[in-house]
Scaffold this motif. Structure first.
Motif, PDB file in Angstrom:
ATOM      1  N   SER A 129       0.826  -1.205   0.000  1.00 41.03           N
ATOM      2  CA  SER A 129       0.000   0.000   0.000  1.00 41.03           C
ATOM      3  C   SER A 129       0.861   1.256   0.000  1.00 41.03           C
ATOM      4  O   SER A 129       2.041   1.225   0.374  1.00 41.03           O
ATOM      5  CB  SER A 129      -0.920   0.005   1.219  1.00 41.03           C
ATOM      6  OG  SER A 129      -0.157  -0.046   2.413  1.00 41.03           O
ATOM      7  N   ASP A 130       0.291   2.360  -0.426  1.00 42.83           N
ATOM      8  CA  ASP A 130       1.003   3.633  -0.490  1.00 42.83           C
ATOM      9  C   ASP A 130       1.537   4.021   0.892  1.00 42.83           C
ATOM     10  O   ASP A 130       0.837   3.925   1.897  1.00 42.83           O
ATOM     11  CB  ASP A 130       0.079   4.747  -1.002  1.00 42.83           C
ATOM     12  CG  ASP A 130      -0.274   4.568  -2.471  1.00 42.83           C
ATOM     13  OD1 ASP A 130       0.450   3.823  -3.151  1.00 42.83           O
ATOM     14  OD2 ASP A 130      -1.266   5.162  -2.921  1.00 42.83           O
ATOM     15  N   GLY A 131       2.779   4.451   0.917  1.00 44.09           N
ATOM     16  CA  GLY A 131       3.384   4.922   2.155  1.00 44.09           C
ATOM     17  C   GLY A 131       3.970   3.828   3.014  1.00 44.09           C
ATOM     18  O   GLY A 131       4.596   4.119   4.037  1.00 44.09           O
ATOM     19  N   GLU A 132       3.799   2.565   2.630  1.00 43.06           N
ATOM     20  CA  GLU A 132       4.276   1.455   3.461  1.00 43.06           C
ATOM     21  C   GLU A 132       5.799   1.467   3.579  1.00 43.06           C
ATOM     22  O   GLU A 132       6.347   1.309   4.672  1.00 43.06           O
ATOM     23  CB  GLU A 132       3.802   0.122   2.869  1.00 43.06           C
ATOM     24  CG  GLU A 132       4.075  -1.074   3.758  1.00 43.06           C
ATOM     25  CD  GLU A 132       3.512  -2.358   3.163  1.00 43.06           C
ATOM     26  OE1 GLU A 132       3.083  -3.221   3.936  1.00 43.06           O
ATOM     27  OE2 GLU A 132       3.510  -2.485   1.926  1.00 43.06           O
ATOM     28  N   VAL A 133       6.482   1.670   2.466  1.00 45.96           N
ATOM     29  CA  VAL A 133       7.937   1.677   2.485  1.00 45.96           C
ATOM     30  C   VAL A 133       8.451   2.833   3.330  1.00 45.96           C
ATOM     31  O   VAL A 133       9.330   2.667   4.190  1.00 45.96           O
ATOM     32  CB  VAL A 133       8.493   1.770   1.052  1.00 45.96           C
ATOM     33  CG1 VAL A 133      10.022   1.897   1.084  1.00 45.96           C
ATOM     34  CG2 VAL A 133       8.081   0.548   0.247  1.00 45.96           C
ATOM     35  N   GLU A 134       7.900   4.036   3.112  1.00 43.79           N
ATOM     36  CA  GLU A 134       8.348   5.209   3.850  1.00 43.79           C
ATOM     37  C   GLU A 134       8.113   5.044   5.346  1.00 43.79           C
ATOM     38  O   GLU A 134       8.976   5.413   6.164  1.00 43.79           O
ATOM     39  CB  GLU A 134       7.605   6.456   3.343  1.00 43.79           C
ATOM     40  CG  GLU A 134       7.966   6.864   1.925  1.00 43.79           C
ATOM     41  CD  GLU A 134       7.300   6.010   0.859  1.00 43.79           C
ATOM     42  OE1 GLU A 134       7.648   6.167  -0.322  1.00 43.79           O
ATOM     43  OE2 GLU A 134       6.432   5.171   1.216  1.00 43.79           O
ATOM     44  N   THR A 184      10.116  -1.500  -3.960  1.00 42.68           N
ATOM     45  CA  THR A 184       9.298  -0.286  -3.855  1.00 42.68           C
ATOM     46  C   THR A 184       8.253  -0.233  -4.960  1.00 42.68           C
ATOM     47  O   THR A 184       7.695   0.825  -5.251  1.00 42.68           O
ATOM     48  CB  THR A 184      10.191   0.965  -3.939  1.00 42.68           C
ATOM     49  OG1 THR A 184      10.915   0.938  -5.180  1.00 42.68           O
ATOM     50  CG2 THR A 184      11.172   1.015  -2.780  1.00 42.68           C
ATOM     51  N   SER A 185       7.983  -1.388  -5.561  1.00 44.95           N
ATOM     52  CA  SER A 185       7.084  -1.449  -6.713  1.00 44.95           C
ATOM     53  C   SER A 185       5.617  -1.556  -6.326  1.00 44.95           C
ATOM     54  O   SER A 185       4.741  -1.535  -7.192  1.00 44.95           O
ATOM     55  CB  SER A 185       7.466  -2.646  -7.597  1.00 44.95           C
ATOM     56  OG  SER A 185       7.494  -3.841  -6.816  1.00 44.95           O
ATOM     57  N   GLY A 186       5.342  -1.693  -5.020  1.00 49.86           N
ATOM     58  CA  GLY A 186       3.952  -1.785  -4.577  1.00 49.86           C
ATOM     59  C   GLY A 186       3.344  -3.153  -4.722  1.00 49.86           C
ATOM     60  O   GLY A 186       2.138  -3.321  -4.525  1.00 49.86           O
ATOM     61  N   GLU A 187       4.152  -4.172  -5.036  1.00 50.99           N
ATOM     62  CA  GLU A 187       3.624  -5.521  -5.212  1.00 50.99           C
ATOM     63  C   GLU A 187       3.395  -6.192  -3.859  1.00 50.99           C
ATOM     64  O   GLU A 187       4.051  -5.896  -2.867  1.00 50.99           O
ATOM     65  CB  GLU A 187       4.597  -6.357  -6.043  1.00 50.99           C
ATOM     66  CG  GLU A 187       4.749  -5.883  -7.476  1.00 50.99           C
ATOM     67  CD  GLU A 187       5.959  -6.494  -8.142  1.00 50.99           C
ATOM     68  OE1 GLU A 187       5.784  -7.435  -8.928  1.00 50.99           O
ATOM     69  OE2 GLU A 187       7.083  -6.023  -7.867  1.00 50.99           O
ATOM     70  N   ARG A 188       2.472  -7.143  -3.857  1.00 49.58           N
ATOM     71  CA  ARG A 188       2.114  -7.883  -2.654  1.00 49.58           C
ATOM     72  C   ARG A 188       3.182  -8.944  -2.335  1.00 49.58           C
ATOM     73  O   ARG A 188       3.704  -9.606  -3.231  1.00 49.58           O
ATOM     74  CB  ARG A 188       0.757  -8.567  -2.883  1.00 49.58           C
ATOM     75  CG  ARG A 188       0.148  -9.233  -1.665  1.00 49.58           C
ATOM     76  CD  ARG A 188      -1.087 -10.045  -2.083  1.00 49.58           C
ATOM     77  NE  ARG A 188      -1.958  -9.270  -2.967  1.00 49.58           N
ATOM     78  CZ  ARG A 188      -2.936  -8.495  -2.559  1.00 49.58           C
ATOM     79  NH1 ARG A 188      -3.184  -8.381  -1.268  1.00 49.58           N
ATOM     80  NH2 ARG A 188      -3.686  -7.830  -3.432  1.00 49.58           N
ATOM     81  N   ARG A 189       3.492  -9.092  -1.053  1.00 49.09           N
ATOM     82  CA  ARG A 189       4.321 -10.211  -0.582  1.00 49.09           C
ATOM     83  C   ARG A 189       3.500 -10.971   0.446  1.00 49.09           C
ATOM     84  O   ARG A 189       3.179 -10.435   1.515  1.00 49.09           O
ATOM     85  CB  ARG A 189       5.627  -9.719   0.034  1.00 49.09           C
ATOM     86  CG  ARG A 189       6.603 -10.841   0.409  1.00 49.09           C
ATOM     87  CD  ARG A 189       7.898 -10.234   0.958  1.00 49.09           C
ATOM     88  NE  ARG A 189       8.949 -11.210   1.180  1.00 49.09           N
ATOM     89  CZ  ARG A 189       9.166 -11.846   2.334  1.00 49.09           C
ATOM     90  NH1 ARG A 189       8.361 -11.604   3.381  1.00 49.09           N
ATOM     91  NH2 ARG A 189      10.161 -12.704   2.467  1.00 49.09           N
ATOM     92  N   HIS A 190       3.170 -12.215   0.144  1.00 48.95           N
ATOM     93  CA  HIS A 190       2.214 -12.985   0.926  1.00 48.95           C
ATOM     94  C   HIS A 190       2.736 -14.415   1.027  1.00 48.95           C
ATOM     95  O   HIS A 190       2.923 -15.089   0.007  1.00 48.95           O
ATOM     96  CB  HIS A 190       0.851 -12.949   0.204  1.00 48.95           C
ATOM     97  CG  HIS A 190      -0.279 -13.547   0.956  1.00 48.95           C
ATOM     98  ND1 HIS A 190      -1.506 -13.815   0.382  1.00 48.95           N
ATOM     99  CD2 HIS A 190      -0.402 -13.924   2.267  1.00 48.95           C
ATOM    100  CE1 HIS A 190      -2.321 -14.328   1.278  1.00 48.95           C
ATOM    101  NE2 HIS A 190      -1.670 -14.403   2.428  1.00 48.95           N
ATOM    102  N   LEU A 191       3.020 -14.845   2.238  1.00 44.59           N
ATOM    103  CA  LEU A 191       3.541 -16.187   2.473  1.00 44.59           C
ATOM    104  C   LEU A 191       2.825 -16.812   3.661  1.00 44.59           C
ATOM    105  O   LEU A 191       2.243 -16.114   4.492  1.00 44.59           O
ATOM    106  CB  LEU A 191       5.055 -16.159   2.742  1.00 44.59           C
ATOM    107  CG  LEU A 191       5.928 -15.502   1.676  1.00 44.59           C
ATOM    108  CD1 LEU A 191       6.312 -14.091   2.115  1.00 44.59           C
ATOM    109  CD2 LEU A 191       7.196 -16.312   1.428  1.00 44.59           C
TER     110      LEU A 191
END
Length: 376
Positions: A175-180, A349-356
């Motif tokens: 989601s937007d702002g997650e990395v920051e 930082t591409s906004g892709e989902r990481r789900h494990l």
């Protein structure tokens, strides 16, 4: 306090799936809050929406009770004939840690194959199996496979697929702002830890399988705690034997509470040997990690902090006994949580989902065997 040296049973048995009964509110009580990611993403693009995490504030479990763990890698056939049949391919990632396997379907293994899997993973520390059907199985079937290796651990604070608290979900939706937000107060995402080492019987053979991943990034790094021990001088090794360290789950529970999250079980603090022995290989490994190890028992504060800082720095900087696993669709990574530490890498930082999804059977209580003088 139970003795540090555990009894290792010789006979083999299959651990059953044990799911504690969820607390039910009495009449007149407010219905517990349930947070579901599927409600927050009604038009989700997740490949496996049945694995989207849920946090049920009504799930309250009693303290974990000791159980007799059976180590399936002990006595397994070291030729791996039931695990690695003709036509399969295994390749080492580094000399001391990590392998990648093609041509094996974990869900089809016989019991002998599962025993050999436990031994291979103990030897290689972490093994990536490609082209697996794990994620497409009914969740109960995936849990049955994991349950062969020990009693399922239910994480006290993480999200889980609804109705399956034994499955720990690793999830970032980009989601937007997650990395920051993540890097607002830190320079790196590296956080070396051995999962829930604060439990009296922490996990052993562990399964982590990918559901969605960035095209590039989001790898997981592993460090070989056996090799970390082996690199120490004989004098340091001898001094570490007999020492114990405290491992705490309190901070993890407090962090969850501070964010309005769940705490399914009251946090615990346990003491474990700094050097533990693996029941299948007999190898000695450092058993401290920056995630949950807090202090060394019997040392003064300054002494404990200095020695622990040295060990944690030694582990973290050992790039020559670390491996990096790159995730790809239909990958299952199996590692031995007793002799490794690991860290997710938050670098995309591409906004892709990481789900494990993680299935993590508990193992024996950590124990140590006496120091052996090394021959010159």
């Amino acid at each position: 306090m139970a003795p540090s040296v555990a009894q290792i049973p010789d006979r083999e048995q299959t651990a059953s799936v044990v799911v504690p009964v969820k607390a039910v509110p009495e009449s007149g009580e407010t219905k517990p809050k349930i947070r579901r990611v599927i409600d927050e993403e009604p038009n989700t693009t997740a490949s496996y929406p049945n694995y989207l995490p849920t946090w049920d504030h009504g799930e309250k479990y009693p303290p974990l009770q000791p159980y007799e763990h059976v180590e399936h890698g002990k006595g397994a056939d070291p030729t791996f004939k039931d695990l690695l049949p003709e036509g399969s391919k295994i390749q080492k990632l580094t000399p001391t840690i990590g392998s990648e396997v093609h041509g094996v379907q974990l869900s089809k293994l016989s019991d002998a194959g599962k025993d050999q899997l436990a031994l291979l993973v103990a030897q290689r520390k972490v093994v990536a199996f490609r082209d697996q059907d794990f994620a497409d199985l009914p969740i109960k079937d995936a849990l049955e496979i994991g349950g062969y290796f020990g009693r399922h651990h239910i994480h006290p604070t993480s999200g889980a697929p609804e109705g399956h608290p034994e499955v720990h979900i690793v999830y970032r939706n980009g989601s937007d702002g997650e990395v920051e937000a993540f890097f607002a107060n830190r320079n790196s995402s590296v956080q070396w830890h051995s999962d829930v080492s604060y439990e009296q019987q922490p996990p052993g053979t562990t399964f982590l399988y990918v559901l969605d991943q960035p095209e590039v990034g989001g790898d997981t790094a592993f460090v070989n705690q056996v090799e970390a021990y082996n690199r120490l001088s004989p004098a340091i090794k001898e001094r570490l034997h007999g020492l114990k360290a405290t491992h705490s789950g309190v901070e993890q529970a407090d962090f969850s509470k501070s964010r309005g999250g769940v705490v399914r079980r009251e946090p615990v603090i346990n003491e474990h040997p700094i050097v533990r022995t693996h029941p299948a290989t007999g190898e000695k490994a450092l058993y401290v990690n920056s995630g949950f190890t807090r202090s060394i028992v019997g040392l003064k504060k300054e002494e404990s902090e200095a020695l622990l800082a040295f060990l944690l720095n030694h582990i973290s900087r050992g790039i020559d006994y670390q491996a990096r696993i790159r995730w790809a669709p239909k990958t299952v990574v199996v590692w031995d949580n007793r002799v490794t530490a690991h860290s997710a890498i938050f670098d995309w930082t591409s906004g892709e989902r990481r789900h494990l999804a993680r299935i993590q059977p508990q193992a024996e209580r950590p124990y140590e065997t006496p120091y052996e003088v090394e021959s010159k």
